[in-house]
Design a protein around this motif. Structure first.
Motif, PDB file in Angstrom:
ATOM      1  N   GLN A   1       0.727  -1.133  -0.354  1.00 41.67           N
ATOM      2  CA  GLN A   1      -0.404   0.409  -0.086  1.00 41.67           C
ATOM      3  C   GLN A   1       0.874   1.354  -0.096  1.00 41.67           C
ATOM      4  N   LYS A   2       1.809   1.534   0.484  1.00 45.27           N
ATOM      5  CA  LYS A   2       3.135   2.538   0.751  1.00 45.27           C
ATOM      6  C   LYS A   2       3.730   2.946  -0.750  1.00 45.27           C
TER       7      LYS A   2
ATOM      8  N   ALA B   1       2.783   5.948  -3.435  1.00 49.51           N
ATOM      9  CA  ALA B   1       3.876   6.791  -3.553  1.00 49.51           C
ATOM     10  C   ALA B   1       3.438   6.565  -5.176  1.00 49.51           C
ATOM     11  N   THR B   2       3.358   5.491  -5.789  1.00 46.18           N
ATOM     12  CA  THR B   2       3.545   6.042  -7.670  1.00 46.18           C
ATOM     13  C   THR B   2       1.861   6.959  -7.826  1.00 46.18           C
ATOM     14  N   GLN B   3       0.999   6.386  -6.630  1.00 48.28           N
ATOM     15  CA  GLN B   3      -0.326   7.648  -7.512  1.00 48.28           C
ATOM     16  C   GLN B   3      -0.890   9.356  -6.266  1.00 48.28           C
ATOM     17  N   GLN B   4       0.643   9.205  -5.952  1.00 45.71           N
ATOM     18  CA  GLN B   4       0.784   9.962  -5.657  1.00 45.71           C
ATOM     19  C   GLN B   4      -0.489  10.577  -4.454  1.00 45.71           C
ATOM     20  N   LEU B   5      -0.547   9.893  -3.376  1.00 50.39           N
ATOM     21  CA  LEU B   5      -1.347   9.684  -2.395  1.00 50.39           C
ATOM     22  C   LEU B   5      -0.959   9.467  -1.405  1.00 50.39           C
ATOM     23  N   SER B   6      -2.172  10.251  -0.232  1.00 43.09           N
ATOM     24  CA  SER B   6      -1.016  10.081   1.045  1.00 43.09           C
ATOM     25  C   SER B   6      -0.936   8.163   1.474  1.00 43.09           C
TER      26      SER B   6
ATOM     27  N   VAL C   1      -4.959   5.733   0.694  1.00 41.72           N
ATOM     28  CA  VAL C   1      -4.355   4.695  -0.493  1.00 41.72           C
ATOM     29  C   VAL C   1      -5.570   3.344   0.774  1.00 41.72           C
ATOM     30  N   LYS C   2      -5.483   3.506   2.407  1.00 40.72           N
ATOM     31  CA  LYS C   2      -6.249   2.297   2.716  1.00 40.72           C
ATOM     32  C   LYS C   2      -7.433   3.090   2.614  1.00 40.72           C
ATOM     33  N   SER C   3      -7.794   3.650   2.742  1.00 39.05           N
ATOM     34  CA  SER C   3      -9.134   3.763   2.777  1.00 39.05           C
ATOM     35  C   SER C   3      -9.981   4.099   1.951  1.00 39.05           C
ATOM     36  N   ARG C   4      -8.955   4.380   0.488  1.00 41.72           N
ATOM     37  CA  ARG C   4     -10.095   3.827  -1.054  1.00 41.72           C
ATOM     38  C   ARG C   4      -9.518   2.201  -1.514  1.00 41.72           C
TER      39      ARG C   4
END
Length: 177
Positions: A128-129, A133-138, A142-145
């Motif tokens: 997830q980390k 990084a690849t999607q430029q998200l925190s 990502v965990k929530s999505r």
């Protein structure tokens, strides 16, 4: 072997009676216990110099006796031969394995965002980390999505494939369409 003979004889003299009682108590047959006792003695003699190096010869002798008892019990089981014409049971697949076609179909029915995060994080094993990084998200985003995408996929699978889950969320079965 002659150099180990005094070590074995000393230990044997000290523990033979105790070993015999142990084997007789466990096997319920004095003759069988004596045969097993003889096997233990032979194995001790076969150890040669290694027997003299044992830290606890009593423990070793009892372990060998216990293993001999277990082997004897295994050999003593009644074996029933099965007829050659006995029908073989149909191979069964675990419910989760049988879902592969349903998972593939339901993935195509999800939104591109849900499908991407599930495919990458759950199916391809991307951390997830790294996905964040690849999607430029925190990472929390990502965990929530991913959690929401899994919930939508689960709901869709329950409807489309009639997947049944137990109390712990494990798949019990489904109806393929």
């Amino acid at each position: 072997m002659t150099t180990s003979l005094p070590c074995v004889l000393h230990a044997w003299t000290a523990y033979e009676s105790e070993l015999r009682n142990y084997l007789r108590h466990r096997s319920k047959d004095a003759h069988q216990a004596d045969d097993l006792l003889q096997e233990v003695f032979v194995k001790a003699m076969q150890q040669g110099k290694q027997f003299c190096l044992l830290e606890n010869s009593r423990a070793w002798l009892f372990q060998v006796a216990r293993n001999a008892l277990v082997d004897q019990f295994r050999l003593g089981r009644d074996v029933i031969e099965l007829p050659e014409d006995l029908p073989q049971p149909e191979p069964t697949r675990e419910p989760i394995q049988a879902l592969s076609a349903c998972v593939a179909r339901v993935l195509t029915e999800l939104t591109p965002e849900d499908r991407d995060i599930i495919e990458k994080c759950d199916l391809e094993g991307v951390k997830q980390k790294d996905y964040a990084a690849t999607q430029q998200l925190s990472l929390p985003a990502v965990k929530s999505r991913l959690l929401r995408a899994r919930e939508r996929m689960r709901a869709r699978m329950s409807t489309a494939c009639q997947v049944r889950f137990d109390e712990q969320g494990r798949v019990l079965g489904h109806v393929p369409r």
